[in-house]
Design a protein around this motif. Structure first.
Motif, PDB file in Angstrom:
ATOM      1  N   LEU A  21       0.815  -1.205   0.000  1.00 59.78           N
ATOM      2  CA  LEU A  21       0.000   0.000   0.000  1.00 59.78           C
ATOM      3  C   LEU A  21       0.855   1.265   0.000  1.00 59.78           C
ATOM      4  O   LEU A  21       0.484   2.282  -0.608  1.00 59.78           O
ATOM      5  CB  LEU A  21      -0.916  -0.014   1.234  1.00 59.78           C
ATOM      6  CG  LEU A  21      -2.220   0.769   1.174  1.00 59.78           C
ATOM      7  CD1 LEU A  21      -3.094   0.313   0.017  1.00 59.78           C
ATOM      8  CD2 LEU A  21      -2.984   0.632   2.490  1.00 59.78           C
ATOM      9  N   HIS A  94      -1.198   9.783  -4.013  1.00 58.87           N
ATOM     10  CA  HIS A  94      -1.091   8.620  -3.137  1.00 58.87           C
ATOM     11  C   HIS A  94      -1.772   8.837  -1.790  1.00 58.87           C
ATOM     12  O   HIS A  94      -2.381   7.907  -1.250  1.00 58.87           O
ATOM     13  CB  HIS A  94       0.376   8.252  -2.952  1.00 58.87           C
ATOM     14  CG  HIS A  94       1.024   7.766  -4.212  1.00 58.87           C
ATOM     15  ND1 HIS A  94       2.358   7.923  -4.489  1.00 58.87           N
ATOM     16  CD2 HIS A  94       0.489   7.142  -5.301  1.00 58.87           C
ATOM     17  CE1 HIS A  94       2.636   7.401  -5.669  1.00 58.87           C
ATOM     18  NE2 HIS A  94       1.521   6.931  -6.187  1.00 58.87           N
ATOM     19  N   GLN A  97      -5.444   8.383  -2.589  1.00 66.75           N
ATOM     20  CA  GLN A  97      -5.790   7.001  -2.903  1.00 66.75           C
ATOM     21  C   GLN A  97      -5.717   6.103  -1.675  1.00 66.75           C
ATOM     22  O   GLN A  97      -6.668   5.376  -1.359  1.00 66.75           O
ATOM     23  CB  GLN A  97      -4.853   6.450  -3.976  1.00 66.75           C
ATOM     24  CG  GLN A  97      -5.125   4.989  -4.332  1.00 66.75           C
ATOM     25  CD  GLN A  97      -4.109   4.427  -5.324  1.00 66.75           C
ATOM     26  OE1 GLN A  97      -3.145   5.094  -5.694  1.00 66.75           O
ATOM     27  NE2 GLN A  97      -4.325   3.206  -5.754  1.00 66.75           N
ATOM     28  N   VAL A  98      -4.588   6.126  -0.979  1.00 70.56           N
ATOM     29  CA  VAL A  98      -4.341   5.183   0.106  1.00 70.56           C
ATOM     30  C   VAL A  98      -5.226   5.443   1.312  1.00 70.56           C
ATOM     31  O   VAL A  98      -5.822   4.523   1.878  1.00 70.56           O
ATOM     32  CB  VAL A  98      -2.853   5.213   0.509  1.00 70.56           C
ATOM     33  CG1 VAL A  98      -2.613   4.337   1.737  1.00 70.56           C
ATOM     34  CG2 VAL A  98      -1.976   4.746  -0.645  1.00 70.56           C
ATOM     35  N   GLY A 101      -9.378   6.779  -0.263  1.00 66.97           N
ATOM     36  CA  GLY A 101     -10.119   6.028  -1.266  1.00 66.97           C
ATOM     37  C   GLY A 101     -10.576   6.879  -2.434  1.00 66.97           C
ATOM     38  O   GLY A 101     -11.607   6.601  -3.053  1.00 66.97           O
ATOM     39  N   THR A 187     -12.483   4.370   4.564  1.00 66.40           N
ATOM     40  CA  THR A 187     -11.551   3.780   3.604  1.00 66.40           C
ATOM     41  C   THR A 187     -10.789   2.614   4.210  1.00 66.40           C
ATOM     42  O   THR A 187     -10.690   1.538   3.608  1.00 66.40           O
ATOM     43  CB  THR A 187     -10.575   4.847   3.074  1.00 66.40           C
ATOM     44  OG1 THR A 187     -11.317   5.828   2.337  1.00 66.40           O
ATOM     45  CG2 THR A 187      -9.532   4.230   2.157  1.00 66.40           C
ATOM     46  N   ARG A 191     -11.038  -1.446   3.413  1.00 65.18           N
ATOM     47  CA  ARG A 191      -9.883  -2.245   2.999  1.00 65.18           C
ATOM     48  C   ARG A 191      -9.734  -3.488   3.881  1.00 65.18           C
ATOM     49  O   ARG A 191      -9.473  -4.592   3.373  1.00 65.18           O
ATOM     50  CB  ARG A 191      -8.606  -1.406   3.076  1.00 65.18           C
ATOM     51  CG  ARG A 191      -8.541  -0.247   2.083  1.00 65.18           C
ATOM     52  CD  ARG A 191      -7.127   0.256   1.903  1.00 65.18           C
ATOM     53  NE  ARG A 191      -7.076   1.523   1.211  1.00 65.18           N
ATOM     54  CZ  ARG A 191      -7.293   1.687  -0.095  1.00 65.18           C
ATOM     55  NH1 ARG A 191      -7.588   0.634  -0.842  1.00 65.18           N
ATOM     56  NH2 ARG A 191      -7.223   2.892  -0.643  1.00 65.18           N
ATOM     57  N   ASP A 206     -10.673   1.741  -4.301  1.00 66.80           N
ATOM     58  CA  ASP A 206     -10.145   3.100  -4.415  1.00 66.80           C
ATOM     59  C   ASP A 206     -11.173   4.089  -4.947  1.00 66.80           C
ATOM     60  O   ASP A 206     -10.809   5.170  -5.423  1.00 66.80           O
ATOM     61  CB  ASP A 206      -8.903   3.114  -5.313  1.00 66.80           C
ATOM     62  CG  ASP A 206      -7.763   2.315  -4.713  1.00 66.80           C
ATOM     63  OD1 ASP A 206      -7.688   2.237  -3.471  1.00 66.80           O
ATOM     64  OD2 ASP A 206      -6.949   1.771  -5.479  1.00 66.80           O
ATOM     65  N   VAL A 326       1.483   2.181  -5.919  1.00 68.77           N
ATOM     66  CA  VAL A 326       0.613   1.735  -4.835  1.00 68.77           C
ATOM     67  C   VAL A 326      -0.194   0.525  -5.298  1.00 68.77           C
ATOM     68  O   VAL A 326      -0.777   0.539  -6.384  1.00 68.77           O
ATOM     69  CB  VAL A 326      -0.333   2.881  -4.404  1.00 68.77           C
ATOM     70  CG1 VAL A 326      -1.457   2.366  -3.516  1.00 68.77           C
ATOM     71  CG2 VAL A 326       0.453   3.978  -3.704  1.00 68.77           C
ATOM     72  N   THR A 327      -0.222  -0.518  -4.484  1.00 65.99           N
ATOM     73  CA  THR A 327      -1.018  -1.706  -4.783  1.00 65.99           C
ATOM     74  C   THR A 327      -2.010  -1.909  -3.652  1.00 65.99           C
ATOM     75  O   THR A 327      -1.614  -2.202  -2.520  1.00 65.99           O
ATOM     76  CB  THR A 327      -0.134  -2.957  -4.929  1.00 65.99           C
ATOM     77  OG1 THR A 327       0.810  -2.743  -5.987  1.00 65.99           O
ATOM     78  CG2 THR A 327      -0.975  -4.182  -5.235  1.00 65.99           C
ATOM     79  N   THR A 328      -3.282  -1.732  -3.938  1.00 71.49           N
ATOM     80  CA  THR A 328      -4.302  -1.883  -2.907  1.00 71.49           C
ATOM     81  C   THR A 328      -4.949  -3.258  -2.933  1.00 71.49           C
ATOM     82  O   THR A 328      -5.647  -3.632  -1.989  1.00 71.49           O
ATOM     83  CB  THR A 328      -5.396  -0.810  -3.059  1.00 71.49           C
ATOM     84  OG1 THR A 328      -5.964  -0.889  -4.368  1.00 71.49           O
ATOM     85  CG2 THR A 328      -4.812   0.575  -2.867  1.00 71.49           C
ATOM     86  N   ARG A 329      -4.726  -4.005  -4.000  1.00 75.05           N
ATOM     87  CA  ARG A 329      -5.238  -5.377  -4.080  1.00 75.05           C
ATOM     88  C   ARG A 329      -4.399  -6.153  -5.083  1.00 75.05           C
ATOM     89  O   ARG A 329      -4.229  -5.725  -6.218  1.00 75.05           O
ATOM     90  CB  ARG A 329      -6.706  -5.385  -4.494  1.00 75.05           C
ATOM     91  CG  ARG A 329      -7.258  -6.781  -4.796  1.00 75.05           C
ATOM     92  CD  ARG A 329      -8.725  -6.726  -5.157  1.00 75.05           C
ATOM     93  NE  ARG A 329      -9.567  -6.721  -3.979  1.00 75.05           N
ATOM     94  CZ  ARG A 329     -10.785  -6.179  -3.940  1.00 75.05           C
ATOM     95  NH1 ARG A 329     -11.262  -5.564  -4.999  1.00 75.05           N
ATOM     96  NH2 ARG A 329     -11.502  -6.243  -2.839  1.00 75.05           N
TER      97      ARG A 329
END
Length: 367
Positions: A21, A94, A97-98, A101, A187, A191, A206, A326-329
């Motif tokens: 993340l 970022h 987003q992080v 959302g 958010t 997650r 996101d 950034v990788t949220t999933r």
């Protein structure tokens, strides 16, 4: 309760999620000569101490020391870069987003085509993270219009454009984590729910502005999370002790939006790190050459879990990311590369060979 009380085990397990993340890693673009810095030590300590989530985020958005500075500094790319690659715009995108959302990627180049955010709003936020005042730039064409200073929701407060950069960042951090900012708690609740259940209360993760499939559940859980001091371990305990989580696991539903109906938590694959750690638990042979030494008092001996070593071909095939974004999933669908690595890959073969040698040696000693 025992699992959540295990500070070492908790921190080691959740490092992978937060590294994804916060795009933190041991190697990659910018680390050697580009000014990119790790936050590994600070992040591990914050997880082990169960630092309240609002304090955790404030330290990432407006660092008071060097330990957490790497996230907001971003990746320092070589050469001349597009505006969207520069540190202030990375910070704006970022953080939104992080922690909120909100997808500002499109609005970093022009007024967004996918939501209601504008170029001016995105630059106003990016300006708060910049040493020098920014000029509005549409698709890398300077419009000659000075960017303002501001947060996404002015109702939460105004940013003092005459203040120093650290002061502006502290203002943004206070707006991001303000109890009145409902996006903040929702958010992270969304997650964590998605991690345990396989699907978020709001999808995509996101785009928190979308309608949840159960608005009351998201609102109530978020309010209770805030009331319990932004305690992530409390949030996890609440979810996993619920009847919802303890329902029979089901294949993930393909339904989306208003059509989704909860039937049970989705069946999940092991992550790349969990797969490696499972092999270590079975064979007693763990990873080698860790890039991070555990703090004093938390020594685990030879038990080096997979998050502590760099990416390799097998973990890459199993879904661990390069972490330059950034990788949220992570992607969870099976792939041909996974099949090849698991059946004929040299990385796994070497790991299993070491495990077999140890098991045979142990058998000889005991026999």
């Amino acid at each position: 309760d025992a699992l959540l009380a295990d500070d070492l085990g908790y921190a080691e397990h959740w490092m992978s999620f937060w590294n994804d993340l916060l795009r933190n890693d041991f190697q990659g673009t910018g680390y050697i000569d580009g000014g990119r810095t790790q936050i590994t030590g600070w992040l591990f300590d914050a997880l082990a101490r169960n630092e309240p989530y609002d304090a955790f985020v404030r330290e990432l958005v407006a660092p008071t020391g060097d330990g957490s500075r790497g996230f907001i500094q971003g990746i320092v790319w070589r050469g001349d870069n597009a505006v969207v690659q520069q540190s202030p715009m990375q910070a704006a995108i970022h953080v939104s987003q992080v922690f909120l959302g909100i997808n500002l990627k499109c609005a970093a180049c022009h007024d967004s085509f996918v939501n209601d955010w504008s170029l001016a709003q995105t630059f106003a936020l990016a300006n708060c993270f910049s040493d020098a005042p920014l000029s509005l730039t549409r698709c890398d064409t300077d419009l000659g219009v000075p960017a303002q200073y501001g947060f996404l929701w002015p109702s939460l407060g105004e940013v003092d454009g005459s203040a120093s950069r650290p002061e502006r960042m502290a203002q943004i951090a206070s707006f991001v984590t303000a109890p009145e900012n409902g996006y903040f708690a929702r958010t992270i609740v969304n997650r964590v729910w998605a991690l345990f259940m396989g699907r978020g209360l709001v999808e995509p993760l996101d785009e928190i502005e979308r309608r949840p499939w159960d608005t009351e559940l998201l609102d109530d859980l978020s309010a209770e999370f805030l009331a319990h001091g932004y305690d992530l371990r409390w949030l996890m305990r609440t979810i996993v002790t619920s009847r919802a989580y303890q329902s029979m696991a089901v294949e993930p539903s393909a339904g989306a939006g208003d059509e989704f109906a909860f039937e049970g938590p989705g069946v999940r694959r092991l992550t790349a790190e969990e797969f490696y750690d499972a092999i270590g638990s079975l064979t007693g042979v763990w990873q080698v050459n860790p890039r991070f030494e555990l703090p004093s008092g938390m020594d685990s001996g030879e038990r080096v879990r997979a998050w502590r070593v760099p990416l390799d071909p097998l973990s890459r095939a199993l879904g661990r990311t390069v972490r330059e974004r950034v990788t949220t999933r992570r992607e969870t669908a099976g792939t041909t590369m996974q099949a090849l690595e698991l059946s004929n890959g040299g990385t796994l073969d070497e790991h299993l060979r070491r495990g077999a040698e140890k098991l045979l040696a142990d058998a000889e000693l005991s026999g």
